[in-house]
Design an enzyme around this catalytic site. Structure first.
Site, short mmCIF file in Angstrom:
data_model
loop_
_atom_site.label_atom_id
_atom_site.label_comp_id
_atom_site.label_asym_id
_atom_site.label_seq_id
_atom_site.Cartn_x
_atom_site.Cartn_y
_atom_site.Cartn_z
N THR A 1 0.78 -1.24 0.00
CA THR A 1 0.00 0.00 0.00
C THR A 1 0.81 1.29 0.00
O THR A 1 1.37 1.62 -1.02
CB THR A 1 -1.02 0.00 1.13
N THR A 2 0.93 1.96 1.11
CA THR A 2 1.30 3.37 1.01
C THR A 2 2.81 3.63 0.92
O THR A 2 3.58 3.07 1.69
CB THR A 2 0.73 4.14 2.22
#
Lengths: 260, 275
Positions: free
Chosen positions: B53-54
């Site tokens: 994800t991030t």
């Protein structure tokens, strides 16, 4: 219709070998030397950009003498071979032995099948984690392969350089010491007239004395130098052991010899 | 002017791209040549593999920094708490991956070999713009997989030796390449991270405060996005942070990140606010 003359295979191979040897003999010499801190590669090469020494992979380097376009194409093919192998298997599966046998096959095939053999001689060097694990494979134009230990000299005045190096070579040398020993041997063994020495000095002691009085100092501008460092991870935080030495760093390194 | 046959021979000899070479001689090894069959409207493979994800990245005077959290998810399950999503691409650049983790890791490996291969063949480093363009081409080749739910969106940052600044590039799945200024974030938590970056970033950050801003932005992303992992004090897992400056790319040591993460957790506990 012209009749093809019969030439015996022996004669054909001998002619090809002589041709290749002549081409290689014209070139300047290269020294590859295994020592305590890694492998030193030193070449006489006035060009700063057309390299005789090159990186193949993490711990593998390449040194060559002969025709530039021929050994450069072999170097690039070697890089491709190593990168594909490392990418499709794992980085530690790329070995000098594998690469050297591929080179041997290509050189052998060109020597027997093509109209002209490659006029090159190569060393594939792999630095190990200990000195016993160092590998120096020497390959000649006909595909013969030799597993050398200690040091290898190739090129025009190889015999003279080997003689000059035999006195100074020691497996305990650090990398800078090995470079200096190789550079000194190259200078003393180089073609007469380019270095000002008479070329008759056998041991390093007398050569050193002679140089200080008459001959020019080791000239970094005609040397190409590279290291394969034994522990690149701890030294530079890189898995790539190959490092070029040039410019001021090389001048410094050669300068130290004059002071000793 | 070169004669025709010579002109034809030059490009053959001059191919410096590892990916192109693989494409011609070993096409099966390219990550983009693995397909899931024809693309149909109903094909969606996104649930099959973990997702990373991030990633956040920000510039500071003299360099650029990239940070990623440690979580990978598969649907509502945490697939990994240890995954690393930021990697050195070469000596002076790094990349982070968001999206399908397995494909992202393959893409990273191919890109790393691509840059090293170029360097060895050409005896010189590729320019930073060249690297960004190569990465864009690789992302574009993954488009068929992206259409089936296995998209990878990298973020690329490096030090431009000519201009002497850190630069930052983002990409879309079609291979679009966009230079970002100041800071950027990709992945599911990026909307929250970007909000934090907007407030915390300023042009005078030094390296240490840039690290803190990046970790704080990841903290905010983890706060609101379930697919992003926060600093894990129980397992001693901290974000992966790389700094790139004139000296090259280096990973920020764990103990520094531990101190930064603890400082942020302490400050937020002391503030005692809900959101």
């Amino acid at each position: 219709m012209t009749q093809q003359f019969y030439v015996s295979p022996e004669q054909l191979m001998k002619d090809r070998a002589d041709f290749a040897r002549k081409g290689i003999g014209r070139g300047r010499s290269v020294v590859v030397m295994s020592c305590r801190d890694g492998i030193a590669l030193v070449a006489e090469n006035p060009s700063p950009s057309l390299h005789k020494l090159g990186e193949i992979y993490d711990r593998i380097a390449f040194a060559a003498v002969g025709k530039y376009n021929e050994f450069e194409s072999l170097r690039q093919a070697g890089v491709r071979y190593a990168d594909v192998r490392g990418y499709s298997y794992a980085r530690e599966d790329v070995t000098a032995r594998g690469l050297a046998s591929v080179y041997a096959q290509s050189l052998g095939a060109v020597f027997t099948a093509e109209s002209k053999p490659f006029e090159v001689e190569l060393v594939v060097a792999e630095v190990g984690h200990s000195q016993d694990a160092d590998h120096l494979y020497r390959l000649t134009f006909d595909g013969s392969i030799a597993d050398e230990s200690g040091f290898v000299v190739m090129g025009g005045a190889a015999d003279v350089v080997v003689e000059a190096l035999r006195g100074t070579f020691s497996a305990d040398l650090a990398l800078p010491g090995a470079v200096r020993a190789a550079a000194r041997a190259l200078r003393n063994g180089g073609p007469a007239g380019t270095n000002g020495t008479t070329g008759t000095t056998g041991t390093n002691g007398t050569a050193g004395e002679g140089d200080r009085t008459g001959a020019p100092a080791l000239d970094p501008s005609v040397l190409e130098v590279a290291f394969l460092e034994r522990d690149p991870d701890t030294l530079r935080g890189s898995r790539r052991a190959f490092r070029r030495i040039g410019g001021p760093e090389l001048e410094n390194l050669l300068q130290q010899e004059q002071d000793i | 002017m070169l004669p025709d046959d010579a002109a034809a021979a030059v490009p053959r000899a001059a191919s410096t791209s590892f990916a192109d070479y693989l494409g011609v001689h070993h096409p099966g090894l390219l990550p983009s040549n693995r397909t899931l069959g024809p693309v149909t409207g109903s094909t969606d493979a996104s649930h099959l593999a973990p997702h990373a994800t991030t990633i956040v990245s920000l510039t500071f005077p003299g360099g650029v920094l990239m940070a990623g959290d440690r979580r990978a998810t598969m649907g509502n399950v945490i697939a990994s708490r240890h995954i690393e999503k930021v990697f050195p691409a070469d000596r002076s650049s790094v990349l982070g991956i968001a999206g399908s983790a397995g494909i992202g890791l393959d893409l990273t490996r191919l890109f790393q070999v691509e840059l090293e291969h170029y360097e060895k063949i050409e005896a010189t480093m590729m320019s930073l713009d060249g690297k960004a363009n190569r990465l864009a081409a690789m992302v574009r080749q993954n488009l068929p997989m992206a259409m089936q739910g296995l998209a990878v969106v990298p973020l690329f940052a490096g030090f431009d030796a000519d201009r002497h600044v850190g630069r930052l590039f983002s990409f879309d799945v079609t291979g679009g390449r966009y230079e970002e200024h100041e800071h950027h974030s990709v992945g599911s938590g990026s909307v929250f991270a970007r909000g934090a970056l907007k407030k915390l970033w300023n042009p005078r950050l030094d390296e240490a405060s840039a690290v803190r801003v990046a970790v704080e932005a990841l903290y905010d992303a983890a706060d609101d996005d379930s697919a992003t992992g926060g600093p894990d004090a129980v397992r001693s897992l901290w974000p992966v942070v790389y700094v790139v400056d004139a000296a090259g790319a280096r990973r920020v040591p764990e103990r520094e990140l531990e101190a930064v993460a603890h400082a942020i957790i302490d400050a937020r506990s002391a503030a005692g606010r809900e959101a």
